[in-house]
Design a protein around this motif. Structure first.
Motif, PDB file in Angstrom:
ATOM      1  N   VAL A  56       0.873  -1.174   0.000  1.00  8.33           N
ATOM      2  CA  VAL A  56       0.000   0.000   0.000  1.00  8.33           C
ATOM      3  C   VAL A  56       0.906   1.219   0.000  1.00  8.33           C
ATOM      4  O   VAL A  56       1.710   1.400   0.923  1.00  8.33           O
ATOM      5  N   LYS A  57       0.825   2.044  -1.042  1.00  9.49           N
ATOM      6  CA  LYS A  57       1.807   3.120  -1.230  1.00  9.49           C
ATOM      7  C   LYS A  57       1.128   4.476  -1.352  1.00  9.49           C
ATOM      8  O   LYS A  57       0.322   4.688  -2.268  1.00  9.49           O
ATOM      9  N   ALA A  58       1.485   5.379  -0.456  1.00  9.93           N
ATOM     10  CA  ALA A  58       1.057   6.776  -0.615  1.00  9.93           C
ATOM     11  C   ALA A  58       1.616   7.270  -1.937  1.00  9.93           C
ATOM     12  O   ALA A  58       2.783   7.022  -2.264  1.00  9.93           O
TER      13      ALA A  58
ATOM     14  N   VAL B 238       3.613   0.454   2.973  1.00  8.34           N
ATOM     15  CA  VAL B 238       3.409  -0.640   3.931  1.00  8.34           C
ATOM     16  C   VAL B 238       3.187  -1.908   3.121  1.00  8.34           C
ATOM     17  O   VAL B 238       2.354  -1.930   2.212  1.00  8.34           O
ATOM     18  N   VAL B 239       3.951  -2.947   3.426  1.00  6.52           N
ATOM     19  CA  VAL B 239       3.690  -4.248   2.807  1.00  6.52           C
ATOM     20  C   VAL B 239       2.800  -5.013   3.780  1.00  6.52           C
ATOM     21  O   VAL B 239       3.229  -5.371   4.875  1.00  6.52           O
ATOM     22  N   ALA B 240       1.528  -5.195   3.405  1.00  2.74           N
ATOM     23  CA  ALA B 240       0.530  -5.773   4.304  1.00  2.74           C
ATOM     24  C   ALA B 240       0.360  -7.266   4.015  1.00  2.74           C
ATOM     25  O   ALA B 240       0.183  -7.666   2.868  1.00  2.74           O
TER      26      ALA B 240
ATOM     27  N   VAL C 151      10.106  -3.189 -11.485  1.00  4.63           N
ATOM     28  CA  VAL C 151      10.394  -1.889 -10.869  1.00  4.63           C
ATOM     29  C   VAL C 151       9.518  -1.697  -9.637  1.00  4.63           C
ATOM     30  O   VAL C 151       8.295  -1.860  -9.695  1.00  4.63           O
ATOM     31  N   LEU C 152      10.143  -1.349  -8.507  1.00  3.95           N
ATOM     32  CA  LEU C 152       9.403  -0.985  -7.289  1.00  3.95           C
ATOM     33  C   LEU C 152       9.098   0.499  -7.279  1.00  3.95           C
ATOM     34  O   LEU C 152       8.035   0.915  -6.831  1.00  3.95           O
ATOM     35  N   GLU C 153      10.074   1.283  -7.683  1.00  3.59           N
ATOM     36  CA  GLU C 153       9.889   2.739  -7.661  1.00  3.59           C
ATOM     37  C   GLU C 153      10.977   3.393  -8.498  1.00  3.59           C
ATOM     38  O   GLU C 153      12.007   2.788  -8.781  1.00  3.59           O
TER      39      GLU C 153
HETATM   40  P1  AMP Z   1       9.310   1.857  -2.543  1.00  4.20           P
HETATM   41  O1  AMP Z   1       9.401   3.172  -1.801  1.00  4.20           O
HETATM   42  O2  AMP Z   1       8.193   1.795  -3.527  1.00  4.20           O
HETATM   43  O3  AMP Z   1      10.625   1.414  -3.106  1.00  4.20           O
HETATM   44  O4  AMP Z   1       9.006   0.767  -1.402  1.00  4.20           O
HETATM   45  C1  AMP Z   1       9.779   0.686  -0.236  1.00  4.20           C
HETATM   46  C2  AMP Z   1      10.083  -0.756   0.068  1.00  4.20           C
HETATM   47  O5  AMP Z   1       8.861  -1.498   0.209  1.00  4.20           O
HETATM   48  C3  AMP Z   1      10.852  -1.447  -1.046  1.00  4.20           C
HETATM   49  O6  AMP Z   1      12.226  -1.241  -0.922  1.00  4.20           O
HETATM   50  C4  AMP Z   1      10.439  -2.895  -0.834  1.00  4.20           C
HETATM   51  O7  AMP Z   1      11.245  -3.490   0.195  1.00  4.20           O
HETATM   52  C5  AMP Z   1       9.023  -2.800  -0.344  1.00  4.20           C
HETATM   53  N1  AMP Z   1       8.067  -2.968  -1.455  1.00  4.20           N
HETATM   54  C6  AMP Z   1       7.605  -2.006  -2.289  1.00  4.20           C
HETATM   55  N2  AMP Z   1       6.770  -2.508  -3.199  1.00  4.20           N
HETATM   56  C7  AMP Z   1       6.665  -3.817  -2.950  1.00  4.20           C
HETATM   57  C8  AMP Z   1       5.937  -4.887  -3.543  1.00  4.20           C
HETATM   58  N3  AMP Z   1       5.117  -4.686  -4.579  1.00  4.20           N
HETATM   59  N4  AMP Z   1       6.102  -6.123  -3.013  1.00  4.20           N
HETATM   60  C9  AMP Z   1       6.907  -6.342  -1.953  1.00  4.20           C
HETATM   61  N5  AMP Z   1       7.619  -5.377  -1.344  1.00  4.20           N
HETATM   62  C10 AMP Z   1       7.510  -4.129  -1.829  1.00  4.20           C
END
Ligand code: AMP
Ligand code: GLY
Length: 426
Positions: free
Chosen positions: A144-146, A156-158, A283-285
């Motif tokens: 869940v990403k702001a 938050v990884v829920a 890609v995460l971000e």
């Molecule tokens: P971000 O700011 O999007 O990089 O997310 C922060 C952290 O949350 C990342 O470094 C990952 O460890 C975790 N994370 C983000 N997205 C996911 C995802 N879709 N699945 C699992 N972990 C994630």
């Protein structure tokens, strides 16, 4: 006459930028807006509020600055680069329109979809019911990403529906992140090792750095709450150069082309946070700035002239090839203050800085200030980043820990496992 560079920002990343610029053959004059007790020894500090986009833009020409290098994300998203350029001064970094890749996760998702870049399935929502429907559709776990900037705390990884509901409610009902959380990206949960792949670009050419990894949680074994980063290493043994090149072709180049097609080219840094999942890289971000503390492990290895690279990004004409780095590896160990990441204590006297520097390690200051009687005291959550190079990860790691161990202050927190377990494979 050598040129004048103004670095904006006052943390470990900016100290590493200042030091790398100071090494350039031209020996530029270096100013720093923000700064800290360590940067003060390597640059002239300019008292400026980093949020004051117009103030920086007005001062840069008055100070005879030839290049402004903006470190942190907030002024980039607020349009500092646009304002500096409008004032007739060259700037390294993205326009506000391009910084949206970092400033809005929903926008980044839209660009990735258009560019065919691999990323997790996701749904963008603006109310709790739609959020819960997205959780049910995507299945657990979910991230869940702001949408907006939340200083690394917006994800938050829920693992349960309850946790997902709480995270959604924090953003959408309680307004925990203000406007940054009024839109939420709900993303399917993924697993796998993470890697930070940073590249600089002038809007078309791409020059990547070697892969890096940061260590976000406060505790050893990646336990406890997330921080801004407790250490870093480069290269990452499981991401050799040919794989890094392939990742740039699959991720950075399509995004850079898509942004150019939209009339909002990216210039500056494009940093992809990637997860190497069993189904391939995702890609995460994106960030549109240098990573902190990745930069502290990347720049000590840089062989190219940093001033030349940054100028070429700002002007166009960047060579399309990976940046040249010294062989071997670099490891960065962060020393954090008592109470970090919750409520960091400040004002603790730091001892051993000279001894640690005498080992040859780079002692980058993150949160430090001048204390009484010529001392240097803690002034933030992350206090120092200690970087060392070596012929391989094992040697770099041993040197970084040797130097870091010489620096003491009350309540010092340091992870002992940065870059552990990589030694044999580097
Ligand atoms: P971000 O700011 O999007 O990089 O997310 C922060 C952290 O949350 C990342 O470094 C990952 O460890 C975790 N994370 C983000 N997205 C996911 C995802 N879709 N699945 C699992 N972990 C994630
Ligand atoms: N090291 C993570 C970041 O700079 O966002």
């Amino acid at each position: 006459m050598s040129r004048t560079v103004l670095v904006v920002g006052g943390g470990g990343r900016e100290h590493a930028l200042v030091r790398a610029l100071a090494r350039c053959p031209e020996r530029p004059r270096i100013l720093c807006a923000g700064g800290n007790a360590g940067i003060a020894r390597d640059a002239e500090l300019i008292p400026l509020d980093l949020a004051d986009v117009r103030g920086v833009a007005a001062l840069a020409p008055a100070l005879g600055v030839d290049l402004v290098v903006v470190g942190p994300e907030a002024p980039l998203v607020a349009g500092m680069v646009d304002a500096v350029r409008a004032a007739g001064v060259r700037a390294f970094g993205p326009s506000a329109a391009a910084a949206r890749l970092e400033g809005s996760k929903a926008f980044a998702k839209e660009v990735m979809a258009a560019a065919g870049v691999p990323t997790a399935r996701a749904v963008t929502v603006t109310d709790l019911d739609a959020g819960l429907a997205a959780v049910d559709e995507l299945g657990l776990p979910v991230a869940v990403k702001a949408d907006g900037l939340a200083a690394g705390k917006g994800v938050v990884v829920a693992r349960t529906r309850e946790e997902a509901r709480d995270a959604l409610a924090a953003c959408l009902v309680d307004g925990a992140f203000g406007d940054a959380g009024r839109v939420v990206v709900v993303e399917e949960g993924m697993t796998g090792p993470e890697v930070s792949l940073l590249a600089i670009t002038d809007g078309s050419a791409v020059a990547r750095f070697p892969a890096a990894r940061d260590y976000k949680p406060i505790g050893e074994g990646n336990t406890g709450p997330n921080t801004g980063g407790m250490g870093s290493v480069s290269p990452v043994p499981d991401i050799p150069d040919d794989l890094a090149d392939e990742l740039v072709d699959r991720v950075h180049r399509p995004v850079i082309a898509e942004m150019a097609r939209r009339g909002t080219p990216v210039s500056g840094v494009l940093y992809a946070g990637l997860m190497m999942t069993p189904d391939g890289p995702r890609v995460l971000e994106f960030n549109t700035r240098f990573g902190d503390p990745e930069t502290q492990a990347l720049l000590p290895r840089l062989q190219d002239d940093l001033l030349g690279l940054l100028t070429a990004c700002a002007d166009g004409g960047l060579p399309d090839r990976p940046v040249r780095v010294h062989d071997g590896a670099a490891v960065t160990v962060v020393l954090a203050s008592h109470g970090y990441p919750g409520s960091p204590r400040t004002g603790d006297v730091i001892l051993g800085l000279e001894e640690a520097a005498a080992t040859g390690a780079e002692i980058y200051h993150c949160g430090t200030a001048p204390g009484p009687d010529g001392t240097i005291v803690t002034a933030g959550g992350r206090v120092l980043a200690v970087s060392a190079r070596g012929a391989d990860v094992a040697e770099a790691r041993a040197r970084a820990y040797e130097a870091a161990g010489m620096i003491t202050f009350e309540g010092r927190q340091m992870r002992g496992d940065i870059a552990a377990g990589m030694e044999a494979r580097a």
